[in-house]
Design an enzyme around this catalytic site. Sequence first.
Site, PDB file in Angstrom:
ATOM      1  N   ASP A   1       0.850  -0.908  -0.195  1.00 34.69           N
ATOM      2  CA  ASP A   1      -0.522  -0.348   0.386  1.00 34.69           C
ATOM      3  C   ASP A   1       0.981   1.930  -0.181  1.00 34.69           C
ATOM      4  O   ASP A   1       0.143   2.860   0.019  1.00 34.69           O
ATOM      5  CB  ASP A   1      -0.831  -0.389   1.370  1.00 34.69           C
ATOM      6  CG  ASP A   1      -0.395   0.120   2.609  1.00 34.69           C
ATOM      7  OD1 ASP A   1       1.174  -0.025   2.215  1.00 34.69           O
ATOM      8  OD2 ASP A   1      -1.488   0.515   3.715  1.00 34.69           O
ATOM      9  N   SER A   2       2.375   1.084   0.447  1.00 33.64           N
ATOM     10  CA  SER A   2       3.663   2.278  -0.402  1.00 33.64           C
ATOM     11  C   SER A   2       2.841   3.269  -1.746  1.00 33.64           C
ATOM     12  O   SER A   2       3.893   3.930  -1.487  1.00 33.64           O
ATOM     13  CB  SER A   2       4.637   1.630   0.015  1.00 33.64           C
ATOM     14  OG  SER A   2       4.793   0.531  -1.157  1.00 33.64           O
TER      15      SER A   2
ATOM     16  N   ASP B   1      -1.575  -6.199  -0.259  1.00 27.49           N
ATOM     17  CA  ASP B   1      -1.406  -5.553   0.402  1.00 27.49           C
ATOM     18  C   ASP B   1      -2.852  -4.918   1.091  1.00 27.49           C
ATOM     19  O   ASP B   1      -3.155  -4.594   0.288  1.00 27.49           O
ATOM     20  CB  ASP B   1      -0.302  -4.070   0.975  1.00 27.49           C
ATOM     21  CG  ASP B   1      -0.149  -4.518   2.196  1.00 27.49           C
ATOM     22  OD1 ASP B   1       0.226  -4.573   3.357  1.00 27.49           O
ATOM     23  OD2 ASP B   1       1.474  -2.960   2.451  1.00 27.49           O
TER      24      ASP B   1
ATOM     25  N   LYS C   1      -1.060  -9.418   3.311  1.00 27.48           N
ATOM     26  CA  LYS C   1      -0.429  -9.315   4.042  1.00 27.48           C
ATOM     27  C   LYS C   1      -1.028  -7.944   4.493  1.00 27.48           C
ATOM     28  O   LYS C   1      -2.283  -7.578   4.298  1.00 27.48           O
ATOM     29  CB  LYS C   1       0.657  -8.139   4.071  1.00 27.48           C
ATOM     30  CG  LYS C   1       2.064  -7.573   5.262  1.00 27.48           C
ATOM     31  CD  LYS C   1       2.817  -7.466   4.403  1.00 27.48           C
ATOM     32  CE  LYS C   1       2.910  -5.415   3.943  1.00 27.48           C
ATOM     33  NZ  LYS C   1       2.928  -4.594   4.619  1.00 27.48           N
TER      34      LYS C   1
ATOM     35  N   GLU D   1      -1.215  -5.665   8.781  1.00 27.41           N
ATOM     36  CA  GLU D   1      -0.592  -4.876   9.692  1.00 27.41           C
ATOM     37  C   GLU D   1      -0.798  -5.500  11.360  1.00 27.41           C
ATOM     38  O   GLU D   1      -2.578  -5.514  11.604  1.00 27.41           O
ATOM     39  CB  GLU D   1      -0.453  -3.556   9.645  1.00 27.41           C
ATOM     40  CG  GLU D   1       0.161  -2.971   8.444  1.00 27.41           C
ATOM     41  CD  GLU D   1       0.349  -1.136   8.274  1.00 27.41           C
ATOM     42  OE1 GLU D   1      -0.168  -0.755   8.709  1.00 27.41           O
ATOM     43  OE2 GLU D   1       1.106  -1.224   7.224  1.00 27.41           O
TER      44      GLU D   1
ATOM     45  N   GLU E   1       9.051  -3.609  11.137  1.00 24.83           N
ATOM     46  CA  GLU E   1       9.773  -2.601   9.971  1.00 24.83           C
ATOM     47  C   GLU E   1       9.841  -1.534  11.170  1.00 24.83           C
ATOM     48  O   GLU E   1       9.170  -1.766  12.283  1.00 24.83           O
ATOM     49  CB  GLU E   1       8.512  -2.165   9.468  1.00 24.83           C
ATOM     50  CG  GLU E   1       8.427  -0.214   9.221  1.00 24.83           C
ATOM     51  CD  GLU E   1       7.694  -0.062   7.635  1.00 24.83           C
ATOM     52  OE1 GLU E   1       7.106  -0.767   7.741  1.00 24.83           O
ATOM     53  OE2 GLU E   1       8.151   1.187   7.526  1.00 24.83           O
TER      54      GLU E   1
HETATM   55  O1  KIV Z   1       3.211  -0.784   2.011  1.00 24.52           O
HETATM   56  C1  KIV Z   1       4.910  -1.646   1.808  1.00 24.52           C
HETATM   57  O2  KIV Z   1       4.953  -1.353   1.347  1.00 24.52           O
HETATM   58  C2  KIV Z   1       4.916  -2.066   2.461  1.00 24.52           C
HETATM   59  C3  KIV Z   1       6.553  -2.557   2.933  1.00 24.52           C
HETATM   60  C4  KIV Z   1       6.889  -0.788   3.564  1.00 24.52           C
HETATM   61  C5  KIV Z   1       6.976  -3.766   3.957  1.00 24.52           C
HETATM   62  O3  KIV Z   1       4.301  -2.597   4.079  1.00 24.52           O
END
Ligand code: KIV
Length: 286
Positions: A44-45, A83, A113, A115, A182
């Site tokens: 989600d970056s 994510d 993924k 959090e 992280e």
């Molecule tokens: O969103 C992302 O790119 C991440 C990574 C930094 C692990 O969660």
Amino acid sequence: MRVTIGQLREMKEKGEKIVMLTAYDYATAKLVDEADVPLILVGDSLGMVVLGYENTIPVTMEEMLHHTRAVVRGTQHALVVGDMPFMTYHISVTDALRNAGRFIQEGGAQAVKLEGGRGMAETVRQIVSCGIPVMGHIGLTPQSVHQLGGHRVQGRTPEAALKLIEDAQALEEAGAFAIVFESVPAPLAKLITQKVAVPTIDIGAGKDCDGQVQVISDLLGLYTDFVPRHAKQYAKLADIIRGAVADYSAEVKAGSFPTPKHGYTMDESLLAGLKKRPKAAPPGKA
Ligand code: KIV
């Protein structure tokens, strides 16, 4: 054949480092896949490095699915992890299952993924029980940036360190196939890596994790608004792009681009015939 979660576990057991990168589009994902990177995260970056948001909080399911599909189309071998964006797995387990399912069914990802540690363990357990592999993410969890008071290192007090150990163990126990750490002190990440059987993946948590992940836009020097301490630029694409755009612009203005080799010719006599043709009468006047 795509990489499996079993193969990642075997890599940890054999002490083979796991390489993981983010990707957000077809073309980049294809290059990363061709470089034999086994694990690709559609992070989600993308909210920051592709869409220009201030943080990851505004990212939606639809945006994530759009980019996940592109990455999946570009890859043949890597295991693609989608994510889960903010508030798509927090309200209820039912919601989390529906959205995790969308990543697999509509996005074509092989895993998701999310959090959070102990507080997310039951959600992880339920998603895993539907046959969807889940990667955990603890330490600095950017979706909680306001609660954490900024993007800062986690686990530095005895209580916080103990909590991270418990979070990792709870995720492992719930069936997570890997855990991202992280911004966690390296010695603590090393200790937790020894305590859990599932692969740990570092981003700002030191070299003793089982694998490393980088945001591809950081690694390529493409996103320059902010370069985190844990990022290493292996290229400076921003400079290359600036240079290419400036060269193109100068050539267009000078009339030196395009040249004949960038265009197409046609039969001279056809052209001559077209030039001789009388002007057609306007419609209705024939
Ligand atoms: O969103 C992302 O790119 C991440 C990574 C930094 C692990 O969660």
